[in-house]
Design an enzyme around this catalytic site. Structure first.
Site, short mmCIF file in Angstrom:
data_model
loop_
_atom_site.label_atom_id
_atom_site.label_comp_id
_atom_site.label_asym_id
_atom_site.label_seq_id
_atom_site.Cartn_x
_atom_site.Cartn_y
_atom_site.Cartn_z
N ASP A 1 2.58 -2.63 61.11
CA ASP A 1 3.58 -2.08 62.00
C ASP A 1 3.76 -3.08 63.13
O ASP A 1 2.77 -3.68 63.59
CB ASP A 1 3.14 -0.72 62.54
N PHE B 1 15.52 -11.81 61.49
CA PHE B 1 15.93 -10.41 61.44
C PHE B 1 15.56 -9.71 62.75
O PHE B 1 14.94 -10.31 63.63
CB PHE B 1 15.28 -9.70 60.25
N ARG C 1 3.34 -12.13 63.44
CA ARG C 1 2.99 -11.67 62.07
C ARG C 1 2.01 -12.65 61.43
O ARG C 1 1.03 -12.25 60.81
CB ARG C 1 4.28 -11.58 61.24
P1 ITT Z 1 8.12 -1.04 57.12
O1 ITT Z 1 7.68 0.09 57.99
O2 ITT Z 1 8.57 -0.59 55.78
O3 ITT Z 1 7.11 -2.14 57.06
P2 ITT Z 1 10.13 -1.43 59.18
O4 ITT Z 1 11.31 -2.34 59.34
O5 ITT Z 1 10.38 0.05 59.36
O6 ITT Z 1 9.43 -1.73 57.78
P3 ITT Z 1 8.46 -1.39 61.56
O7 ITT Z 1 8.37 0.09 61.60
O8 ITT Z 1 7.23 -2.20 61.81
O9 ITT Z 1 9.02 -1.91 60.17
O10 ITT Z 1 9.64 -1.78 62.55
C1 ITT Z 1 9.61 -2.84 63.30
C2 ITT Z 1 11.01 -3.25 63.70
O11 ITT Z 1 10.81 -4.26 64.68
C3 ITT Z 1 11.79 -3.90 62.56
O12 ITT Z 1 12.64 -3.02 61.89
C4 ITT Z 1 12.58 -4.98 63.31
O13 ITT Z 1 13.74 -4.43 63.88
C5 ITT Z 1 11.61 -5.36 64.42
N1 ITT Z 1 10.77 -6.51 64.04
C6 ITT Z 1 9.58 -6.50 63.39
N2 ITT Z 1 9.12 -7.74 63.19
C7 ITT Z 1 10.05 -8.55 63.74
C8 ITT Z 1 10.16 -9.95 63.84
O14 ITT Z 1 9.25 -10.77 63.33
N3 ITT Z 1 11.25 -10.45 64.45
C9 ITT Z 1 12.18 -9.62 64.97
N4 ITT Z 1 12.17 -8.31 64.89
C10 ITT Z 1 11.10 -7.76 64.28
#
Ligand code: ITT
Length: 193
Positions: free
Chosen positions: A68, A148, A177
């Site tokens: 997360d 993204f 990450r």
């Molecule tokens: P999963 O739960 O299925 O893994 P998710 O997109 O719902 O996918 P999260 O709940 O962790 O994942 O949401 C984190 C959000 O934060 C994600 O949708 C992006 O908008 C943002 N995010 C996460 N990592 C990022 C990154 O490396 N660069 C930019 N934005 C990021």
């Protein structure tokens, strides 16, 4: 070694595959036939990370990992934080979420922020977590088209570019990450000797 990555986010999958060693095969939810959303019902990144990994591990009776991630911005009380994926609403796009951050921060001088990723490895009822944090600044407008999520508005400390102006390899040199994944990969090496 094969590892199931419990994520529905294809961008996360691509980034993790790009940093995993050649002897680690990353298996996606699509590869195992899982469709739908993973549960995320808690108020902290740690708990949501654990919830996703535990849910999938129990459903398929296998070891897996999930992560997360949240963007934590100081001048708006740590938002969007644990709500990063749905900051502008349940079905919000990356663009909607970025717009919300930029408008909330309009006129604010303090732009300090950090990305935090918590990976949970869940195996046979036990789990371990690995945290990666990258400090940085929020820009006043979008810059770049790669990546993204909030990539177009986040400049990691030590860089002049946003994540969205970087190649994947450049982002990996700063990435929250990758930091958490490196700790996890190191743990796997230790438990497999
Ligand atoms: P999963 O739960 O299925 O893994 P998710 O997109 O719902 O996918 P999260 O709940 O962790 O994942 O949401 C984190 C959000 O934060 C994600 O949708 C992006 O908008 C943002 N995010 C996460 N990592 C990022 C990154 O490396 N660069 C930019 N934005 C990021």
């Amino acid at each position: 070694m094969k590892l199931i990555f419990a994520t529905s986010n294809q961008h996360k999958l691509q980034e993790v595959k790009s940093v995993a060693a050649a002897d680690l095969e990353i298996v996606s939810l699509k590869d195992i036939g899982f469709v739908g959303e993973l549960p995320e019902t808690h108020e902290t990144i740690e708990e949501n990370s654990l919830e996703k990994a535990e849910y999938l591990s129990k459903k398929y009776n296998t070891a897996c990992f999930a992560e997360d991630t949240g963007l934590i911005i100081d001048s708006i009380n740590g938002e969007p934080g644990v709500y990063s994926a749905r900051y502008a609403g349940e079905n919000a796009s990356f663009e909607d979420n970025v717009n919300k951050v930029l408008s909330k921060m309009e006129g604010l001088e303090d732009r300090t922020a950090r990305f935090k990723t918590v990976i949970t490895y869940y195996s046979q009822g036990n789990y371990v977590q690995f945290t990666g944090i990258t400090e940085g600044q929020i820009t006043r407008e979008r810059m770049g088209n790669s990546g993204f999520g909030y990539d177009p508005i986040f400049i990691p400390s030590g860089s002049a570019k946003t994540y969205a102006e970087m190649t994947l390899d450049e982002k990996n040199a700063f990435s929250h990450r990758k930091k958490s994944f490196d700790l996890f990969a190191n743990h796997l090496k230790l438990i497999s000797v």
